[in-house]
Design an enzyme around this catalytic site. Structure first.
Site, PDB file in Angstrom:
ATOM      1  N   CYS A 171     -18.753 -21.764  10.465  1.00 44.51           N
ATOM      2  CA  CYS A 171     -18.328 -19.976  11.163  1.00 44.51           C
ATOM      3  C   CYS A 171     -18.573 -18.948  11.053  1.00 44.51           C
ATOM      4  O   CYS A 171     -18.410 -17.975  11.359  1.00 44.51           O
ATOM      5  CB  CYS A 171     -18.648 -20.784  12.617  1.00 44.51           C
ATOM      6  SG  CYS A 171     -17.065 -20.749  13.505  1.00 44.51           S
TER       7      CYS A 171
ATOM      8  N   HIS B 134      -9.593 -38.597   9.309  1.00 41.38           N
ATOM      9  CA  HIS B 134      -9.551 -37.198   9.722  1.00 41.38           C
ATOM     10  C   HIS B 134      -9.876 -36.871  10.838  1.00 41.38           C
ATOM     11  O   HIS B 134     -10.370 -36.078  11.578  1.00 41.38           O
ATOM     12  CB  HIS B 134     -11.092 -37.141   8.957  1.00 41.38           C
ATOM     13  CG  HIS B 134     -11.625 -36.514   7.465  1.00 41.38           C
ATOM     14  ND1 HIS B 134     -10.959 -35.901   6.877  1.00 41.38           N
ATOM     15  CD2 HIS B 134     -11.631 -37.776   6.648  1.00 41.38           C
ATOM     16  CE1 HIS B 134     -11.729 -36.129   5.477  1.00 41.38           C
ATOM     17  NE2 HIS B 134     -12.088 -37.267   5.301  1.00 41.38           N
TER      18      HIS B 134
ATOM     19  N   CYS C 245      -6.937 -40.149  20.207  1.00 40.17           N
ATOM     20  CA  CYS C 245      -6.128 -40.657  21.143  1.00 40.17           C
ATOM     21  C   CYS C 245      -5.998 -39.758  22.071  1.00 40.17           C
ATOM     22  O   CYS C 245      -5.721 -39.888  23.170  1.00 40.17           O
ATOM     23  CB  CYS C 245      -4.704 -40.379  20.780  1.00 40.17           C
ATOM     24  SG  CYS C 245      -3.863 -41.718  19.477  1.00 40.17           S
TER      25      CYS C 245
ATOM     26  N   CYS D  51      -6.636 -15.965  28.493  1.00 38.90           N
ATOM     27  CA  CYS D  51      -6.403 -14.728  28.348  1.00 38.90           C
ATOM     28  C   CYS D  51      -6.118 -14.104  30.661  1.00 38.90           C
ATOM     29  O   CYS D  51      -5.801 -13.047  30.357  1.00 38.90           O
ATOM     30  CB  CYS D  51      -7.475 -13.789  28.614  1.00 38.90           C
ATOM     31  SG  CYS D  51      -9.151 -15.190  29.314  1.00 38.90           S
TER      32      CYS D  51
ATOM     33  N   HIS E 285     -13.507 -12.547  30.533  1.00 41.92           N
ATOM     34  CA  HIS E 285     -12.586 -12.370  29.320  1.00 41.92           C
ATOM     35  C   HIS E 285     -11.762 -11.937  30.799  1.00 41.92           C
ATOM     36  O   HIS E 285     -12.211 -10.302  31.160  1.00 41.92           O
ATOM     37  CB  HIS E 285     -12.802 -12.113  28.860  1.00 41.92           C
ATOM     38  CG  HIS E 285     -11.610 -11.567  27.420  1.00 41.92           C
ATOM     39  ND1 HIS E 285     -11.063 -12.145  26.850  1.00 41.92           N
ATOM     40  CD2 HIS E 285     -11.364 -10.651  26.794  1.00 41.92           C
ATOM     41  CE1 HIS E 285      -9.887 -12.359  26.020  1.00 41.92           C
ATOM     42  NE2 HIS E 285     -10.230 -10.185  26.331  1.00 41.92           N
TER      43      HIS E 285
END
EC number: 3.4.19.12
Length: 516
Positions: free
Chosen positions: A32, A82, A98, A168, A467
């Site tokens: 992305c 991976h 895990c 934040c 936010h």
């Protein structure tokens, strides 16, 4: 935790040329192209975004898993899995099988070697970026990072805080507290505490959720974070060590979901207060408070025991008056406080703004005005010997050195916690609290005036989303703190913010004209 999958998952060379160019903390997801929360796979060195961005790092792990149909395929899958990746900002290691952070390493120490290589890349990129910026500043007559002060050009030395995954709420509170000078200076002047010895002495440790609670100090990590801010040596600081301690001692804030900034502030101040009372490693840091001449005994407000710098600066006292409406019996109780919650009230329209608006005076009145308790809050009258209808009123018996005002923007409905988006007018200077005092005649004309030091703002529609950013003043200049980004701003922008938490400090200069 001790991960058993490292030997089969960590396959890349520590100095792999497959790594992207530039700073690891700014690497972009290969899917992305987002540069938020980049993670590098320790099997193939591909970079993807974290689960709280678009989750492509986890999808990379899921796509690499082959269905187990026979023993041979199982053996082949064990070779390349991976499953292990590394955060390119905090350098912590995570195993998807895990489902936890990893503390151990391979026999050859490949994880630590990759970590050190990423750190070197980050430092090299930072040095190159700083050199590039210095050359640009030399050739530029106008730069947003510079400010004219008394005819001379001064560089901004503010440091941002990296977002560790919906942190934040923590960053906004930390930046606000770092700009309350007396509070911040106290912690920065504390002696450092060495929490590690033996084999780990002098080495940076990478904590995981499964480690024990021993040898963690909130005061120490809070001190380190404050010291890292305003040094000007880096554009952003990663507070992962402080966040780790928060996870250990404040279970409510474990994980990476969005949290309430006000709730975090209260937990943070309460735990700092408790640790300062008890000290660390047998040495009470509260003793330093007694040696600080600027915090006199008259300014101390004890909450849950002895006074600390938390209560000395933020602590005030409320008088709670309850009157029985049947017999007229009056009950008085004195309660310490660290902040004042304020409901929205007296909504009115404002032509130049969309939506309802009220003033900070309206909010304070909603807290201190006489109110009749409803049926669910009947008062147990000792004279009537049963619960009766009653009225309640708050007075401020003692004002704190720093006045923290919490505007209650979130309220519960039947199923959701909704946000009140009302704009609240608040003064930058000369907030007069005298009319809310129990004995205003005993206060001087200047002792009840406050100036704004910081504002926490919530952007979005709900407490579990959105936010947080903060505005704060430092050496006469206003800054906007948006995680790792810090920009200069002006007073006109600050007063337009829809405040959630306001920090006011005692007025030091002559009385201003901007009174509430």
């Amino acid at each position: 935790m001790e991960c058993p999958h490292l030997s089969s998952s960590v396959c890349i060379a520590p100095d792999s040329a497959k790594f992207p160019n530039g700073s690891p903390s700014s690497w972009c997801c290969s899917v992305c192209r987002s540069n938020k929360s980049p993670w590098v796979c320790l099997t193939c060195s591909s970079v993807h975004c974290g689960r709280y961005v678009n989750g492509h790092a986890k999808k990379h792990y899921e796509d690499a898993q082959v269905p187990l149909t026979n023993h041979k395929k199982s053996e082949k899958q064990d070779k390349v899995q991976h499953t292990v990746c590394m955060d390119c900002s905090s350098y912590s290691t995570y195993c998807y099988r895990c489902d936890d952070f990893v503390v151990n390493d391979t026999k050859l120490g490949l994880v630590q070697k990759v970590r050190e290589h990423l750190q070197n890349l980050e430092n090299s990129a930072f040095t190159a970026d700083r050199h590039k910026k210095r050359k640009l500043l030399e050739n530029s007559t106008l730069n947003s990072k510079l400010l004219k002060v008394n005819g001379s050009t001064t560089a901004i030395c503010a440091t941002g805080l990296r977002n560790l995954g919906n942190t934040c709420f923590m960053n906004a509170i930390l930046q606000s507290l770092s700009n309350i000078e007396q509070f911040c200076c106290y912690f920065k002047e504390l002696p450092a505490v060495e929490l590690r010895n033996g084999k780990t002495a002098g080495r940076r440790t990478y904590h995981t959720r499964s480690q024990g609670d021993n040898n963690v100090s909130l005061v120490e990590e809070f001190r380190k974070t404050l010291c890292a801010l305003w040094q000007g040596s880096q554009t952003a600081f990663s507070p992962e060590s402080l966040f780790y301690v928060v996870w250990k001692i404040m279970p409510n804030f474990r994980g990476y979901q969005q949290q309430d900034a006000h709730e975090f502030m209260r937990y943070l101040l309460d735990h700092l207060h408790l640790e300062l009372q008890g000290g660390f490693n047998g040495v009470s840091r509260s003793a330093i408070l007694q040696e600080n001449s600027t915090l006199s005994a008259s300014n101390k407000c004890c909450i849950n025991g002895a006074s600390t710098v938390v209560t000395a600066i933020f602590g005030g006292i409320l008088q709670n008056e309850v009157n029985c409406l049947i017999c007229g019996t009056e009950s008085r109780k004195f309660d310490p406080f660290l902040d004042i919650p304020s409901q929205f009230r007296s909504k009115r329209s404002k032509n130049q703004e969309n939506g309802p608006v009220c003033s900070l005076r309206d909010c304070l009145r909603s807290f201190t005005d006489l109110e009749e308790l409803d049926e669910t809050e009947l008062y147990m009258c000792h004279k009537c010997k049963k619960k009766q209808k009653s009225t309640k009123k708050f007075w401020i018996q003692k004002l704190p050195k720093v006045l923290c005002l919490h505007l209650k923007r979130f309220h519960w409905t039947a199923y959701l916690r909704n946000k009140v988006d009302t704009y609240v007018e608040f003064p930058l200077r000369g907030l007069d609290m005298k009319c809310y005092l129990l004995e205003p005649e005993n206060s001087g004309p200047e002792s009840c005036l406050y100036d704004l030091a910081a504002v926490v703002v919530h952007h979005g529609s709900g407490v579990g989303s959105g936010h947080y950013t903060a505005y704060a003043t430092h050496e006469g200049r206003w800054f906007h703190f948006n995680d790792s980004t810090v920009t200069l701003t002006d007073e006109e922008t600050v007063v337009k913010a829809k405040a959630y938490i306001l920090f006011y400090v005692e007025h030091q200069a002559k009385a201003g004209s901007d009174k509430l």
